[in-house]
Design a protein around this motif. Structure first.
Motif, short mmCIF file in Angstrom:
data_model
loop_
_atom_site.label_atom_id
_atom_site.label_comp_id
_atom_site.label_asym_id
_atom_site.label_seq_id
_atom_site.Cartn_x
_atom_site.Cartn_y
_atom_site.Cartn_z
N TYR A 12 -21.53 -14.69 -12.88
CA TYR A 12 -22.16 -15.97 -12.59
C TYR A 12 -21.23 -17.15 -12.85
N THR A 13 -19.92 -16.90 -12.90
CA THR A 13 -18.96 -17.99 -13.10
C THR A 13 -19.17 -19.06 -12.04
N GLY A 14 -19.17 -20.30 -12.45
CA GLY A 14 -19.46 -21.41 -11.53
C GLY A 14 -20.90 -21.81 -11.70
N ASP A 15 -21.81 -20.89 -11.44
CA ASP A 15 -23.23 -21.17 -11.63
C ASP A 15 -23.53 -21.47 -13.09
N TYR A 17 -21.77 -23.04 -15.11
CA TYR A 17 -21.33 -24.39 -15.48
C TYR A 17 -22.21 -25.46 -14.86
N THR A 18 -22.86 -25.16 -13.75
CA THR A 18 -23.58 -26.22 -13.03
C THR A 18 -25.04 -25.92 -12.76
N LEU A 19 -25.41 -24.63 -12.64
CA LEU A 19 -26.74 -24.30 -12.15
C LEU A 19 -27.56 -23.46 -13.12
N THR A 21 -28.38 -21.98 -17.05
CA THR A 21 -28.18 -21.94 -18.50
C THR A 21 -28.07 -20.48 -18.92
N ARG A 269 -17.23 -17.85 -4.73
CA ARG A 269 -17.98 -18.49 -5.79
C ARG A 269 -18.89 -19.61 -5.28
N ASP A 270 -19.47 -19.43 -4.11
CA ASP A 270 -20.43 -20.42 -3.62
C ASP A 270 -21.65 -20.45 -4.52
N PRO A 271 -22.34 -21.61 -4.61
CA PRO A 271 -23.51 -21.70 -5.49
C PRO A 271 -24.53 -20.60 -5.24
N TYR A 272 -24.95 -19.97 -6.29
CA TYR A 272 -25.96 -18.91 -6.32
C TYR A 272 -25.52 -17.63 -5.61
#
Length: 293
Positions: A12-15, A17-19, A21, A269-272
């Protein structure tokens, strides 16, 4: 005996940091029906290497809430921490002992030490043997297995693996085993864009496929403590163009492996996307296992 399923937070790298917890990520893992969670100490523990008591308490509370088990803890022994000299054995021992203690505090039962390498085929720095041997008693006290990762471009039939197996035989230890990264079984290149890779690596299509045969996995399986289920992408019809999951799952089931398959997504690494890809992989792996039972 059945396979156990888990997820590395690295998926879940990326998510993260932004999406997502940590609570969100654990909820996702539990919703898959998975039971294990794998972390990278430096990347996932706030205040590493000395998280607050409050964070440690919240970590355990989240594990309890979501019914998850702490599986594998990723540690680094950075032999090139200093530009003017290599890490000494004493310094490496101190780092590994520290991370073994933190891993035990967080409830982990295996620790993957990533030791600095001295060649392009990932031969570990020579300090590895003394560092690990001087840490075996500590690992035994804590109930932890130290398991270095067999990772591309190192195949199973390699001096690195031979040295690990010789170490196990010489010491007679139960606290040093292998971690297999399924990227070594990759059969086709992937062109997923991945942050941190050089342009040359991107042009080569991430990593060149090693296509390690299943017979090599069978030969070392008695020494395997953990499997990172590396993958780069599962299609809409639940097939994997790069990793031969039908052969991998059949080999593990047939030869009695009942440890974890811990998802490690390393595609775009696109969101979700990591969240969706892990769901696809678990659906694929479970269907393959069910077909063999």
């Amino acid at each position: 005996m059945s396979l156990q399923y888990g997820v590395s937070l690295y998926s879940y790298t990326g998510d993260m940091y932004t999406l997502l917890t940590l609570d969100d990520a654990m909820a996702e893992i539990a919703d898959l029906g998975a039971t294990g969670i794998e972390i990278l100490g430096e990347g996932n523990v706030p205040g590493y290497p000395a998280p607050t008591t409050a964070w440690i308490d919240s970590w355990h509370a989240l594990l309890d809430r979501h019914g998850l088990t702490a599986t594998n803890y990723g540690s680094w022994i950075d032999s090139r921490m200093w530009q003017h000299r290599d890490l000494t054995v004493d310094e490496g021992v101190a780092i590994l002992h520290r991370d073994l203690g933190l891993a035990a505090t967080l409830g982990f039962t295996t620790v993957r030490p990533k030791i600095g390498v001295v060649s392009m085929d990932l031969t570990p720095h020579p300090i590895w043997e003394q560092v690990v041997e001087r840490s075996l008693d500590r690992a035994a006290e804590l109930g932890i297995v130290i398991c270095p990762e067999i990772h591309a471009p190192t195949p199973i039939r390699h001096q690195v693996v031979d040295d690990y197996l010789t170490f196990i035989e010489r010491t007679g230890t139960d606290h040093f085993r292998l971690l297999i990264d399924t990227g070594i079984f990759q059969r086709a290149a992937t062109f997923a864009k991945h942050a941190g890779l050089s342009d040359e690596a991107q042009e080569e299509g991430w990593r060149k496929p090693l296509a390690v045969p299943m017979s090599d996995l069978v030969a070392v399986l008695p020494y395997v403590a953990f499997v990172q289920a590396k993958f780069f992408g599962i299609t809409d019809d639940l097939t994997d163009p790069q990793i031969p999951w039908p052969e991998i799952v059949a080999t593990l089931v047939t030869h009695g492996y009942d440890g974890y398959l811990s998802s490690e997504y390393e595609g775009d690494r696109d969101p979700y996307r990591g969240v969706e890809q892990v769901r696809r992989q678990h659906a694929l792996l479970r269907s393959l296992e069910a077909g063999l039972r």
